[in-house]
Design a protein around this motif. Structure first.
Motif, PDB file in Angstrom:
ATOM      1  N   TRP A 195      40.688  39.059  24.678  1.00  0.00           N
ATOM      2  CA  TRP A 195      40.699  40.459  25.109  1.00  0.00           C
ATOM      3  C   TRP A 195      39.705  40.692  26.239  1.00  0.00           C
ATOM      4  O   TRP A 195      39.985  41.424  27.191  1.00  0.00           O
ATOM      5  CB  TRP A 195      40.376  41.362  23.920  1.00  0.00           C
ATOM      6  N   TRP A 196      38.539  40.051  26.144  1.00  0.00           N
ATOM      7  CA  TRP A 196      37.530  40.167  27.210  1.00  0.00           C
ATOM      8  C   TRP A 196      38.089  39.649  28.545  1.00  0.00           C
ATOM      9  O   TRP A 196      37.898  40.269  29.592  1.00  0.00           O
ATOM     10  CB  TRP A 196      36.284  39.373  26.829  1.00  0.00           C
ATOM     11  N   LEU A 197      38.811  38.529  28.496  1.00  0.00           N
ATOM     12  CA  LEU A 197      39.418  37.985  29.711  1.00  0.00           C
ATOM     13  C   LEU A 197      40.435  38.967  30.306  1.00  0.00           C
ATOM     14  O   LEU A 197      40.507  39.145  31.524  1.00  0.00           O
ATOM     15  CB  LEU A 197      40.103  36.656  29.406  1.00  0.00           C
ATOM     16  N   LEU A 198      41.213  39.604  29.438  1.00  0.00           N
ATOM     17  CA  LEU A 198      42.220  40.546  29.908  1.00  0.00           C
ATOM     18  C   LEU A 198      41.577  41.802  30.489  1.00  0.00           C
ATOM     19  O   LEU A 198      42.126  42.418  31.414  1.00  0.00           O
ATOM     20  CB  LEU A 198      43.167  40.918  28.765  1.00  0.00           C
ATOM     21  N   LEU A 199      40.422  42.186  29.955  1.00  0.00           N
ATOM     22  CA  LEU A 199      39.693  43.325  30.510  1.00  0.00           C
ATOM     23  C   LEU A 199      39.103  42.988  31.881  1.00  0.00           C
ATOM     24  O   LEU A 199      39.251  43.744  32.841  1.00  0.00           O
ATOM     25  CB  LEU A 199      38.566  43.748  29.574  1.00  0.00           C
ATOM     26  N   THR A 200      38.435  41.852  31.951  1.00  0.00           N
ATOM     27  CA  THR A 200      37.740  41.502  33.188  1.00  0.00           C
ATOM     28  C   THR A 200      38.703  41.165  34.316  1.00  0.00           C
ATOM     29  O   THR A 200      38.360  41.330  35.490  1.00  0.00           O
ATOM     30  CB  THR A 200      36.779  40.323  32.958  1.00  0.00           C
ATOM     31  N   GLN A 201      39.911  40.704  33.982  1.00  0.00           N
ATOM     32  CA  GLN A 201      40.865  40.414  35.060  1.00  0.00           C
ATOM     33  C   GLN A 201      41.364  41.694  35.711  1.00  0.00           C
ATOM     34  O   GLN A 201      41.947  41.656  36.792  1.00  0.00           O
ATOM     35  CB  GLN A 201      42.035  39.580  34.520  1.00  0.00           C
ATOM     36  N   SER A 202      41.082  42.839  35.050  1.00  0.00           N
ATOM     37  CA  SER A 202      41.413  44.140  35.651  1.00  0.00           C
ATOM     38  C   SER A 202      40.232  44.749  36.387  1.00  0.00           C
ATOM     39  O   SER A 202      40.302  45.888  36.838  1.00  0.00           O
ATOM     40  CB  SER A 202      41.890  45.107  34.553  1.00  0.00           C
ATOM     41  N   GLY A 203      39.130  43.994  36.459  1.00  0.00           N
ATOM     42  CA  GLY A 203      37.968  44.467  37.206  1.00  0.00           C
ATOM     43  C   GLY A 203      36.897  45.130  36.363  1.00  0.00           C
ATOM     44  O   GLY A 203      35.904  45.633  36.904  1.00  0.00           O
ATOM     45  N   VAL A 204      37.038  45.150  35.039  1.00  0.00           N
ATOM     46  CA  VAL A 204      36.042  45.769  34.165  1.00  0.00           C
ATOM     47  C   VAL A 204      34.802  44.879  34.099  1.00  0.00           C
ATOM     48  O   VAL A 204      34.896  43.667  33.873  1.00  0.00           O
ATOM     49  CB  VAL A 204      36.607  45.981  32.742  1.00  0.00           C
ATOM     50  N   LYS A 205      33.627  45.480  34.299  1.00  0.00           N
ATOM     51  CA  LYS A 205      32.367  44.745  34.216  1.00  0.00           C
ATOM     52  C   LYS A 205      31.847  44.843  32.786  1.00  0.00           C
ATOM     53  O   LYS A 205      31.049  45.714  32.440  1.00  0.00           O
ATOM     54  CB  LYS A 205      31.337  45.330  35.187  1.00  0.00           C
ATOM     55  N   ALA A 206      32.319  43.943  31.947  1.00  0.00           N
ATOM     56  CA  ALA A 206      31.920  43.945  30.534  1.00  0.00           C
ATOM     57  C   ALA A 206      31.413  42.568  30.154  1.00  0.00           C
ATOM     58  O   ALA A 206      31.938  41.549  30.627  1.00  0.00           O
ATOM     59  CB  ALA A 206      33.103  44.326  29.640  1.00  0.00           C
ATOM     60  N   THR A 207      30.402  42.519  29.301  1.00  0.00           N
ATOM     61  CA  THR A 207      29.881  41.237  28.842  1.00  0.00           C
ATOM     62  C   THR A 207      30.754  40.696  27.713  1.00  0.00           C
ATOM     63  O   THR A 207      31.479  41.439  27.049  1.00  0.00           O
ATOM     64  CB  THR A 207      28.442  41.371  28.324  1.00  0.00           C
ATOM     65  N   ARG A 208      30.663  39.392  27.512  1.00  0.00           N
ATOM     66  CA  ARG A 208      31.421  38.772  26.421  1.00  0.00           C
ATOM     67  C   ARG A 208      31.040  39.387  25.080  1.00  0.00           C
ATOM     68  O   ARG A 208      31.910  39.686  24.255  1.00  0.00           O
ATOM     69  CB  ARG A 208      31.146  37.267  26.374  1.00  0.00           C
ATOM     70  N   TRP A 209      29.739  39.581  24.864  1.00  0.00           N
ATOM     71  CA  TRP A 209      29.300  40.020  23.546  1.00  0.00           C
ATOM     72  C   TRP A 209      29.619  41.484  23.290  1.00  0.00           C
ATOM     73  O   TRP A 209      29.827  41.882  22.146  1.00  0.00           O
ATOM     74  CB  TRP A 209      27.803  39.738  23.371  1.00  0.00           C
TER      75      TRP A 209
END
Length: 296
Positions: free
Chosen positions: A74-88
């Motif tokens: 889910w983190w990968l899918l978020l960040t591929q949209s440009g979201v700056k979120a940490t793994r944790w």
């Protein structure tokens, strides 16, 4: 509206979303306890030896740890949209909301994740897109395990042909996703494939622990694991079934007829449910701990 009023409105909205997320998590925990109590009442646990209990507890930890694969996907899918979120942050958000899948409707965990994400400032449309990507990739990955289950329907089909087809199609799908989207989507897909494999392996391990007195045949193990994943997918795609309750069991009974007797299947399914519930709760506790530590 002036800047001060706008800031106050945004702050109040964030507080409301945080409270809503916490409320959903609390309700989910209550439902989780009720579900687990129901499974336990139907199990004759007096027949289990200490070694069986030890093996089951190991599977609970494996099940809880496997949820990390879903959270990272889910983190990968978020960040591929440009979201700056940490793994944790993604792991803690995913784990805290995940218990909502046990609530009626089979969508509360998705709503909880949406609420927590928006409270953290992630755009709602981006969160919704990541959920659609996740469900789509899970459905694709799960359906591919049908190739391993083909030998259940066609007895003359060698398992090595099914396994070869499965690996070829999975690799082909990953390559296609990388070429048509990006490497993060392809990686998320492969994480889903591995997560489903671990779920099937846990079911097969329970069969070996609870039923088998000798080594498990590899072909039967692959067939049982694939059947469990197909049944899991059917439960996932059925609206209104909390965590696929009822649907998963019915599909398993159809697919494993001739391999497992009905009493043996019921025992394994009930224990698999208990392991899954406890594993999700272990992951929930881990996520709460990560969320608490990140705020310090």
């Amino acid at each position: 509206m002036d800047h001060a009023a706008l800031s106050t409105t945004q702050l109040n909205l964030k507080r409301t979303l945080h409270w809503a997320g916490g409320g959903l998590a609390f309700i989910a925990i209550a439902f989780l306890a009720w579900r687990l109590h129901g499974y336990w009442d139907r199990l004759d646990v007096t027949q289990f030896t200490p070694s069986v209990w030890a093996a089951v507890m190991v599977l609970v930890l494996v099940c809880g740890g496997a949820n990390l694969l879903l959270a990272l996907s889910w983190w990968l899918l978020l960040t591929q949209s440009g979201v700056k979120a940490t793994r944790w942050w993604a792991v803690s958000t995913y784990g805290i909301s995940q218990l909502g899948k046990y609530l009626p409707g089979n969508i509360v965990h998705l709503a909880g994740r949406q609420v927590i994400g928006m409270a953290a400032g992630v755009p709602g449309i981006t969160l919704a897109k990541s959920t659609l990507w996740e469900l789509g990739l899970l459905a694709i990955a799960g359906s591919m395990y049908g190739l391993l289950a083909m030998s259940l329907l066609f007895n003359t089909l060698p398992i090595w042909i099914s396994a070869g087809l499965f690996l070829s199609v999975v690799c082909g799908a990953g390559y296609f996703l990388q070429e048509t989207t990006n490497a993060r989507v392809a990686a998320a897909f492969f994480l889903h494939v591995v997560f489903l494999a671990s779920s099937g392996a846990i079911f097969v391990a329970l069969q070996g622990i609870l039923i088998s007195t000798s080594g498990l045949d590899m072909q039967v193990g692959l067939q049982l694991g694939a059947a469990y994943i197909i049944a899991w997918l059917a439960g996932l795609m059925t609206p209104g079934a909390p965590a696929g309750v009822g649907v998963r069991e019915f599909v398993l009974m159809v697919l494993t007829k001739g391999i497992l007797s009905e009493p043996d299947l019921l025992l394994i399914v009930l224990m698999a449910r208990a392991v899954s519930v406890m594993g999700d709760f272990v992951f929930f506790l881990f996520s709460i701990t990560m969320s608490t530590m990140s705020r310090r």
